[in-house]
Design an enzyme around this catalytic site. Structure first.
Site, PDB file in Angstrom:
ATOM      1  N   TYR A  87     -12.064  68.031  32.153  1.00 38.66           N
ATOM      2  CA  TYR A  87     -11.635  66.670  31.830  1.00 38.66           C
ATOM      3  C   TYR A  87     -12.619  66.013  30.878  1.00 38.66           C
ATOM      4  CZ  TYR A  87     -15.398  65.013  34.774  1.00 38.66           C
ATOM      5  OH  TYR A  87     -16.648  64.770  35.288  1.00 38.66           O
ATOM      6  N   PHE A  97     -17.341  58.535  28.405  1.00 38.45           N
ATOM      7  CA  PHE A  97     -18.278  58.165  29.467  1.00 38.45           C
ATOM      8  C   PHE A  97     -18.563  59.325  30.408  1.00 38.45           C
ATOM      9  CE2 PHE A  97     -14.098  56.818  31.032  1.00 38.45           C
ATOM     10  CZ  PHE A  97     -14.052  57.434  32.265  1.00 38.45           C
ATOM     11  N   ASP A  98     -17.708  60.351  30.414  1.00 38.68           N
ATOM     12  CA  ASP A  98     -17.960  61.511  31.265  1.00 38.68           C
ATOM     13  C   ASP A  98     -17.071  62.669  30.810  1.00 38.68           C
ATOM     14  OD1 ASP A  98     -19.031  63.067  33.312  1.00 38.68           O
ATOM     15  OD2 ASP A  98     -17.744  62.233  34.876  1.00 38.68           O
ATOM     16  N   ILE A 118     -10.469  58.948  41.892  1.00 38.91           N
ATOM     17  CA  ILE A 118      -9.775  57.668  41.744  1.00 38.91           C
ATOM     18  C   ILE A 118      -8.267  57.863  41.931  1.00 38.91           C
ATOM     19  CG2 ILE A 118     -11.561  56.581  40.331  1.00 38.91           C
ATOM     20  CD1 ILE A 118      -9.891  57.224  37.854  1.00 38.91           C
ATOM     21  N   TYR A 144     -11.673  51.907  39.094  1.00 40.56           N
ATOM     22  CA  TYR A 144     -12.798  51.354  39.848  1.00 40.56           C
ATOM     23  C   TYR A 144     -12.671  49.865  40.111  1.00 40.56           C
ATOM     24  CZ  TYR A 144     -14.743  55.914  38.947  1.00 40.56           C
ATOM     25  OH  TYR A 144     -14.919  57.273  38.888  1.00 40.56           O
ATOM     26  N   PHE A 160      -8.187  59.571  30.563  1.00 41.04           N
ATOM     27  CA  PHE A 160      -8.660  60.923  30.853  1.00 41.04           C
ATOM     28  C   PHE A 160      -7.705  61.934  30.240  1.00 41.04           C
ATOM     29  CE2 PHE A 160     -10.590  58.569  34.327  1.00 41.04           C
ATOM     30  CZ  PHE A 160     -11.835  59.151  34.445  1.00 41.04           C
TER      31      PHE A 160
END
Length: 172
Positions: A87, A97-98, A118, A144, A160
């Site tokens: 991902y 961010f990730d 999530i 979040y 994502f």
């Protein structure tokens, strides 16, 4: 600097591919109507074999947008399955961010529907076929929420791109 350019170029290519292929989700505003820029449900995308992808679940009320970028040819993910995914998570401005694809990164295992990720993932990955890639645009209510979390500002919509590498049966 080169890795940032590569990530930006990859993101642009994936965005263009997603735009060319069409959307299979609808983004609705709070009043229940289509948001500006929202797309109408498109016909399922063809897979490499020319057969259409199964339509992802309709998430109009939740605000979750689900887009199949590549159809998989394997089985469909269902609640309880163990998924192994790659991902990349970005903000709406495209900033990563990730990602599981960073140097030294590993594919990410999760049990679908177990609440270990999530809600946008637990909802948005159901029905995805092994080998496929799906874009999930997740509103704060399914991510979040209003609170900052690990470098992610509160109230953030997250995007994502998830590739389903493998589905494993849940533990008995």
């Amino acid at each position: 600097m080169t890795s940032k350019r590569n990530a930006l170029a990859l993101g642009l290519v994936l965005l263009l591919l997603g735009t060319a292929c069409g959307s299979t989700g609808v983004d609705n505003d709070a009043a229940g109507g289509a948001s500006p820029g929202a797309t109408s449900p498109a016909s399922p995308l063809p897979s490499a074999s020319g057969t259409p992808c199964d339509s992802p679940p309709d998430q109009k009320a939740s605000g979750l947008i689900i887009q199949d970028l590549t159809c998989g040819t394997g089985p469909a993910a269902k609640t309880g399955d163990i998924l192994i995914v790659d991902y990349t998570g970005t903000f709406e401005n495209g900033k990563v961010f990730d990602t599981s694809k960073k140097p030294g990164g590993q594919p990410f295992p999760l049990q679908l529907g177990a609440g270990n990720v999530i809600k946008g993932w637990d909802i948005g990955l159901v029905g995805m076929n092994e080998g496929g890639t799906r874009r999930l645009t997740i509103p704060p209510s399914l991510a979040y929420g209003p609170d900052d979390y690990n470098g992610i500002p509160g109230g953030s919509t997250l995007i994502f791109e998830v590739t389903l590498l493998q589905i494993q049966a849940p533990p008995s």
